[in-house]
Write a protein that holds these residues in place. Structure first.
Motif, PDB file in Angstrom:
ATOM      1  N   ARG A 143      55.328  59.112  40.346  1.00 30.62           N
ATOM      2  CA  ARG A 143      54.376  58.793  39.674  1.00 30.62           C
ATOM      3  C   ARG A 143      53.123  60.087  39.434  1.00 30.62           C
ATOM      4  O   ARG A 143      52.441  59.947  39.283  1.00 30.62           O
ATOM      5  CB  ARG A 143      53.657  58.528  41.703  1.00 30.62           C
ATOM      6  CG  ARG A 143      52.655  57.369  41.277  1.00 30.62           C
ATOM      7  CD  ARG A 143      52.234  57.161  42.386  1.00 30.62           C
ATOM      8  NE  ARG A 143      51.921  57.965  43.776  1.00 30.62           N
ATOM      9  CZ  ARG A 143      53.132  58.178  44.893  1.00 30.62           C
ATOM     10  NH1 ARG A 143      53.571  58.011  45.188  1.00 30.62           N
ATOM     11  NH2 ARG A 143      52.070  59.283  45.827  1.00 30.62           N
ATOM     12  N   ASP A 144      53.136  61.100  39.857  1.00 31.53           N
ATOM     13  CA  ASP A 144      51.883  61.985  39.780  1.00 31.53           C
ATOM     14  C   ASP A 144      52.401  62.668  37.885  1.00 31.53           C
ATOM     15  O   ASP A 144      51.423  62.785  37.241  1.00 31.53           O
ATOM     16  CB  ASP A 144      52.463  63.361  40.392  1.00 31.53           C
ATOM     17  CG  ASP A 144      52.385  63.346  42.171  1.00 31.53           C
ATOM     18  OD1 ASP A 144      52.116  62.490  42.541  1.00 31.53           O
ATOM     19  OD2 ASP A 144      53.036  64.700  43.096  1.00 31.53           O
ATOM     20  N   GLY A 194      45.760  57.674  39.236  1.00 33.42           N
ATOM     21  CA  GLY A 194      46.881  58.439  40.205  1.00 33.42           C
ATOM     22  C   GLY A 194      45.799  58.523  41.462  1.00 33.42           C
ATOM     23  O   GLY A 194      46.013  59.771  42.251  1.00 33.42           O
ATOM     24  N   LYS A 195      44.058  58.314  40.941  1.00 31.40           N
ATOM     25  CA  LYS A 195      43.202  58.437  42.053  1.00 31.40           C
ATOM     26  C   LYS A 195      43.290  60.165  42.353  1.00 31.40           C
ATOM     27  O   LYS A 195      43.342  60.981  43.796  1.00 31.40           O
ATOM     28  CB  LYS A 195      43.009  57.870  43.474  1.00 31.40           C
ATOM     29  CG  LYS A 195      42.296  57.494  43.794  1.00 31.40           C
ATOM     30  CD  LYS A 195      42.449  56.671  45.637  1.00 31.40           C
ATOM     31  CE  LYS A 195      42.303  57.478  46.524  1.00 31.40           C
ATOM     32  NZ  LYS A 195      42.861  56.245  47.837  1.00 31.40           N
ATOM     33  N   HIS A 209      55.173  66.252  48.027  1.00 32.88           N
ATOM     34  CA  HIS A 209      55.130  66.304  46.538  1.00 32.88           C
ATOM     35  C   HIS A 209      55.795  67.059  46.541  1.00 32.88           C
ATOM     36  O   HIS A 209      56.693  67.164  44.562  1.00 32.88           O
ATOM     37  CB  HIS A 209      53.533  66.654  46.395  1.00 32.88           C
ATOM     38  CG  HIS A 209      52.797  65.248  46.357  1.00 32.88           C
ATOM     39  ND1 HIS A 209      52.219  64.633  45.061  1.00 32.88           N
ATOM     40  CD2 HIS A 209      51.770  65.622  47.212  1.00 32.88           C
ATOM     41  CE1 HIS A 209      51.550  64.018  45.885  1.00 32.88           C
ATOM     42  NE2 HIS A 209      50.966  64.244  47.273  1.00 32.88           N
ATOM     43  N   GLY A 210      57.229  67.636  46.925  1.00 31.89           N
ATOM     44  CA  GLY A 210      57.446  68.257  47.065  1.00 31.89           C
ATOM     45  C   GLY A 210      57.847  69.695  46.104  1.00 31.89           C
ATOM     46  O   GLY A 210      58.389  70.187  45.157  1.00 31.89           O
ATOM     47  N   CYS A 211      56.907  70.723  46.899  1.00 24.24           N
ATOM     48  CA  CYS A 211      56.786  71.689  45.926  1.00 24.24           C
ATOM     49  C   CYS A 211      57.729  72.733  46.223  1.00 24.24           C
ATOM     50  O   CYS A 211      58.808  73.058  46.808  1.00 24.24           O
ATOM     51  CB  CYS A 211      55.858  72.519  47.644  1.00 24.24           C
ATOM     52  SG  CYS A 211      55.676  74.734  47.330  1.00 24.24           S
ATOM     53  N   PRO A 212      58.187  72.963  45.015  1.00 27.45           N
ATOM     54  CA  PRO A 212      59.101  74.407  44.444  1.00 27.45           C
ATOM     55  C   PRO A 212      59.298  75.105  45.598  1.00 27.45           C
ATOM     56  O   PRO A 212      60.497  76.004  45.452  1.00 27.45           O
ATOM     57  CB  PRO A 212      58.798  74.541  43.233  1.00 27.45           C
ATOM     58  CG  PRO A 212      57.643  74.111  42.355  1.00 27.45           C
ATOM     59  CD  PRO A 212      56.726  73.358  43.752  1.00 27.45           C
ATOM     60  N   ARG A 215      50.092  62.365  33.013  1.00 26.66           N
ATOM     61  CA  ARG A 215      50.062  61.593  31.731  1.00 26.66           C
ATOM     62  C   ARG A 215      48.990  60.427  30.971  1.00 26.66           C
ATOM     63  O   ARG A 215      48.549  60.277  30.281  1.00 26.66           O
ATOM     64  CB  ARG A 215      51.744  60.590  31.542  1.00 26.66           C
ATOM     65  CG  ARG A 215      52.364  61.411  31.176  1.00 26.66           C
ATOM     66  CD  ARG A 215      53.638  60.814  30.171  1.00 26.66           C
ATOM     67  NE  ARG A 215      54.149  59.689  30.835  1.00 26.66           N
ATOM     68  CZ  ARG A 215      54.990  60.320  31.658  1.00 26.66           C
ATOM     69  NH1 ARG A 215      55.699  61.754  32.307  1.00 26.66           N
ATOM     70  NH2 ARG A 215      55.637  58.914  32.314  1.00 26.66           N
ATOM     71  N   ARG A 216      48.649  59.137  31.549  1.00 24.93           N
ATOM     72  CA  ARG A 216      47.441  59.366  31.752  1.00 24.93           C
ATOM     73  C   ARG A 216      46.187  59.458  31.690  1.00 24.93           C
ATOM     74  O   ARG A 216      45.972  59.017  30.779  1.00 24.93           O
ATOM     75  CB  ARG A 216      47.946  57.562  33.211  1.00 24.93           C
ATOM     76  CG  ARG A 216      49.256  56.229  32.357  1.00 24.93           C
ATOM     77  CD  ARG A 216      48.611  55.516  33.792  1.00 24.93           C
ATOM     78  NE  ARG A 216      47.524  54.491  33.271  1.00 24.93           N
ATOM     79  CZ  ARG A 216      47.894  54.035  34.798  1.00 24.93           C
ATOM     80  NH1 ARG A 216      48.192  53.950  35.775  1.00 24.93           N
ATOM     81  NH2 ARG A 216      46.090  53.083  34.209  1.00 24.93           N
ATOM     82  N   LEU A 217      45.849  60.085  32.705  1.00 23.74           N
ATOM     83  CA  LEU A 217      44.868  61.007  32.840  1.00 23.74           C
ATOM     84  C   LEU A 217      44.501  61.418  30.696  1.00 23.74           C
ATOM     85  O   LEU A 217      43.017  61.589  30.456  1.00 23.74           O
ATOM     86  CB  LEU A 217      44.637  61.408  33.946  1.00 23.74           C
ATOM     87  CG  LEU A 217      43.845  61.065  35.333  1.00 23.74           C
ATOM     88  CD1 LEU A 217      44.199  62.153  36.190  1.00 23.74           C
ATOM     89  CD2 LEU A 217      42.576  60.914  35.084  1.00 23.74           C
ATOM     90  N   ASN A 218      45.515  62.300  30.709  1.00 31.17           N
ATOM     91  CA  ASN A 218      45.666  63.385  29.259  1.00 31.17           C
ATOM     92  C   ASN A 218      45.240  62.665  28.054  1.00 31.17           C
ATOM     93  O   ASN A 218      44.584  62.547  27.581  1.00 31.17           O
ATOM     94  CB  ASN A 218      46.706  63.713  29.345  1.00 31.17           C
ATOM     95  CG  ASN A 218      46.916  65.535  29.928  1.00 31.17           C
ATOM     96  OD1 ASN A 218      48.037  65.451  30.330  1.00 31.17           O
ATOM     97  ND2 ASN A 218      46.176  65.880  30.602  1.00 31.17           N
TER      98      ASN A 218
END
Length: 129
Positions: free
Chosen positions: A91-92, A44-45, A65-68, A97-100
Motif C-alpha cells: 500500500r505504501d 495514501g493520506k 511498516h516493517g522497518c528494515p 507511485r500515485r503521488l509521483n
C-alpha cells in the motif's frame, strides 16, 4: 499478555496523530514551517503535506511498516503479521507511485529517526521545501 489482552491492546492503535508525528510537527512548527496534516484528498493520506513544495511526508512506524532496521516478526500469529506488514508495504509503494504521477515528491521518515532527533529530521525537511 493473553491473546485477548494483546488483541484489545492492538485494536486501540490508530493510524493518525501518533506520537512520532506529533513530535515531528512540533519540531517543524518551531522552525516556522507550515504544513497540512493528513491530506485526505491525496493518495495514501500523507501525514504531512507541503503544498508549496509539492512534498508529502510519511512518518512510518517501525512495526507496522516493517522497518528494515527494527522490525521483528512476532512469535505468535506469524502468518497474520507477515501478511499484514507485506500488505502495508505494498500500500505504501502504491501510494508513492500515485503521488509521483501527480508530481508530488515523497519523503519517508521512520519512527526511530524522529525519536532519536526530531529537530534534525525537521531541518532535513526544511531543506527540501
Amino acid at each position: 499478555l493473553s491473546k485477548k489482552d494483546r488483541s484489545e491492546l492492538m485494536s486501540r492503535i490508530r493510524g493518525d496523530d501518533l506520537k512520532p508525528e506529533a513530535v515531528l510537527r512540533s519540531a517543524l512548527r518551531k522552525l516556522g514551517i507550515k504544513f497540512r496534516r493528513n491530506s485526505k484528498s491525496l493518495p495514501g493520506k500523507p501525514d504531512l503535506f507541503f503544498p508549496s513544495a509539492s512534498l508529502a511526508v510519511f512518518v512510518h512506524g517501525c512495526f507496522f511498516h516493517g522497518c528494515p532496521e527494527h522490525f521483528r516478526l512476532p512469535k505468535s500469529n506469524r502468518k497474520f503479521w507477515f501478511e499484514k506488514i507485506a500488505a502495508n508495504k505494498l500500500r505504501d509503494r502504491r501510494a508513492a507511485r500515485r503521488l509521483n504521477r501527480l508530481g508530488i515528491s515523497i519523503k519517508t521518515v521512520w519512527e526511530h529517526s524522529v525519536k532519536h532527533d526530531p529537530h534534525a529530521i525537521a531541518e532535513r525537511i526544511s531543506r527540501l521545501i
